[in-house]
Write an enzyme that holds these catalytic residues in place. Structure first.
Site, PDB file in Angstrom:
ATOM      1  CB  CYS A   1      88.515 -39.761 -34.007  1.00 18.62           C
ATOM      2  SG  CYS A   1      87.307 -40.105 -35.908  1.00 18.62           S
TER       3      CYS A   1
ATOM      4  CG  HIS B   1      91.027 -44.056 -34.330  1.00 18.54           C
ATOM      5  ND1 HIS B   1      90.134 -44.026 -32.940  1.00 18.54           N
ATOM      6  CD2 HIS B   1      90.370 -43.473 -35.121  1.00 18.54           C
ATOM      7  CE1 HIS B   1      88.825 -43.946 -33.445  1.00 18.54           C
ATOM      8  NE2 HIS B   1      88.983 -43.389 -34.546  1.00 18.54           N
TER       9      HIS B   1
ATOM     10  CD  GLU C   1      92.125 -45.412 -30.171  1.00 20.03           C
ATOM     11  OE1 GLU C   1      90.704 -45.489 -30.750  1.00 20.03           O
ATOM     12  OE2 GLU C   1      92.796 -44.833 -30.314  1.00 20.03           O
TER      13      GLU C   1
ATOM     14  CB  SER D   1      84.376 -71.595 -12.713  1.00 17.85           C
ATOM     15  OG  SER D   1      85.523 -70.642 -13.314  1.00 17.85           O
TER      16      SER D   1
ATOM     17  N   GLY E   1      87.802 -71.753 -13.610  1.00 23.62           N
ATOM     18  CA  GLY E   1      89.255 -71.051 -13.952  1.00 23.62           C
ATOM     19  C   GLY E   1      90.776 -70.040 -13.536  1.00 23.62           C
TER      20      GLY E   1
ATOM     21  CB  SER F   1      91.153 -69.363  -9.947  1.00 21.52           C
ATOM     22  OG  SER F   1      91.119 -70.351 -10.127  1.00 21.52           O
TER      23      SER F   1
END
Length: 512
Positions: A82, A170, A172, A224, A226, A230
């Site tokens: 683009c 585009h 993507e 945390s 999460g 981890s």
């Protein structure tokens, strides 16, 4: 060193999707603002090709974003998308003019060059997605058209005698049905990438890199509960063993019973982990604060202060590890150059400038789904890997307005009912993230024969792949009704439940 595709961002809303598509092809890539483009950057990495993103700007504007491609054109493959395509054509002497008709939305290719590697194996009539106000109306003599639509003659071009390409659609986005074919052609047949960036290769490369960087230094990491922190902990543990000390801080903003349950899980994973009760310290830091950004920074600052206090108990701690991931970086930094920062994230926005630790972020360039794949390869427990994302500031940004211990307890109870309900009815794994928000609003209600004037909570559940975009989850009405009934009956202080049906964009996933 990883084979790398460098993506230079001119402010397009789709830039992160380019990276996502390349990662799905097992090709490593990094995004940089257009104004960070340099030969030194190109040469410092194992760069196999360069992609230029779209932009909300016009190449004809006085202050249009610009880069000098002379150091890569003819040496490395280049793909302009683009705005990127228009910029290359314009700077090479081509004509870029305002579109005579609106070129936004679906279109179909009615010409595909059978001599071009970029569009090889794409189908005649293939649907593409246009999104531009300017169009390339004239090409220099050494440019050849490789793709067209009914309204856009120069939908794609190649520069003669060099692997430089431009496309005005585009590839993507989902609506370009064969966009992955085009991107794969570019990275494999044109750039020569081996597509070998896999979880196993990432783990091997990252562990070796961490060993080399950290050596015999000691590292502390804030867990945390999460996925991100981890997985970061397990990578570091694999690299440096007991030189890693994990600190799991109870900031008073965790979910109900989370501190004890998660601490036990970490210990079972073999991590060297210390639990710290700092609830009151965080509540004191948040007293009187209502602004979301100020809350985030107060939580981040207090988090680091707790770490500083705990680090004095750990001899020679040099590094502070964090579970920062790519969306955190993208949304907290003006990666796109001219784009605006949306919000700061706890992992990247709350650090004071005088923090004494060196920072190590093993997951900084990974998206959430990639982090989970890494965790799976590390044989981590599914109950941690499949856990919904939980923000660093925790419930602090799910309580709109001032945070108090009493409000936290109300929200913990509401959130617990909602999450348990999702798991009971097998809905938890069908959504990306679900949570409750305590609103700074009270409403009139009736319980028995008495009038009430109590709190309103909002339930939020979204579907997403990486958190960069999200749609609200269409949970069954009868389930939502049951959740509302349980919350109002069981949580004292709540008499109204609403459901958030906003998508990202324009809303964000979190309310603050």
């Amino acid at each position: 060193m990883n084979e790398t595709i460098l993506i230079f961002d001119f402010g397009s809303q789709y830039t992160q999707l380019i990276a996502r598509r390349l990662r799905e092809l097992n090709v490593y890539c990094e995004i940089y603002p257009f104004n960070k483009f340099s030969e030194q950057l190109i040469d410092s990495l194992n760069t196999k090709g360069v992609i230029l993103s779209g932009s909300p700007f016009s190449v004809r504007a006085e202050n249009a974003p610009d880069i000098d491609l002379s150091c890569v054109r003819g040496r490395l493959p280049v793909l302009g998308i683009c705005y990127g395509a228009q910029l290359i054509a314009f700077k090479s002497g081509g004509e870029v003019m305002p579109s005579e008709i609106r070129e936004y939305g679906r279109a179909n290719l009615n010409f595909i060059s059978d001599k071009s590697k970029l569009v090889a194996n794409m189908s005649m009539g293939s649907q593409v997605w246009m999104s531009h106000g300017d169009t390339i109306s004239g090409l220099p003599d050494d440019f050849s058209v490789i793709a067209s639509t009914a309204d856009v003659k120069v939908a794609g071009y190649k520069i003669d005698n060099e692997d430089t390409y431009g496309i005005q659609f585009h590839p993507e986005v989902f609506h370009t049905t064969e966009g992955t074919v085009l991107l794969k052609n570019f990275v494999t047949d044109i750039c020569g990438c081996k597509c070998d960036w896999t979880p196993a290769s990432f783990i091997e490369t990252t562990v070796n890199s961490l060993r080399e960087k950290i050596k015999d230094d000691k590292v502390i990491l804030g867990l945390s509960g999460g996925v991100d922190s981890s997985v970061a902990a397990m990578l570091l543990h694999k690299a440096i063993g007991n030189n890693l000390t994990c600190i799991f801080v109870d900031n008073g903003l965790l979910r109900k019973d989370e501190f004890c349950e998660v601490l036990a899980s970490y210990q079972n994973m073999g991590l060297n982990v210390i639990g710290v009760d700092a609830k009151q310290r965080f509540y004191d830091a948040l007293k009187g604060i209502t602004d979301p950004e100020t809350k985030r920074k107060a939580i981040g600052r207090t988090f680091v202060e707790v770490f500083d206090s705990e680090s004095k108990k750990i001899t020679n701690a040099v590094w502070l590890a964090q579970g920062t991931i790519y969306p955190d970086v993208i949304e907290s930094t003006s990666v796109a150059g001219p784009s605006a920062t949306i919000k700061s994230h706890h992992n990247v926005g709350g650090m004071p400038k005088d923090v004494k630790f060196k920072i190590v972020e093993p997951l900084r360039y990974l998206f959430k789904d990639e982090v989970r794949r890494i965790g799976t390869s590390l044989n981590m427990p599914k109950d941690i890997l499949n856990r919904h994302p939980f923000p660093g500031p925790g419930l602090g940004i799910r309580i709109l307005g001032e945070v108090t211990e009493a409000k936290v307890k109300i929200l913990q109870e509401v959130d617990s009912i909602f999450i348990k309900g999702l798991k009971t009815y097998n809905l938890y794994d069908t959504v990306w993230q679900a949570f409750a928000v305590l609103l700074p609003v009270k409403s009139v209600g009736v319980m028995g024969d008495e009038k009430t004037y109590e709190n309103v909570v909002a339930l939020r559940a979204v579907c997403a792949t990486d958190g960069m975009t999200a749609d609200w989850a269409h949970l069954p009405y009868d389930f939502l009704a049951k959740m509302s009934n349980e919350i109002i009956n069981e949580v004292k202080g709540v008499n109204r439940v609403v459901y958030d049906i906003s998508s990202k964009p324009p809303a964000t996933i979190e309310w603050e």
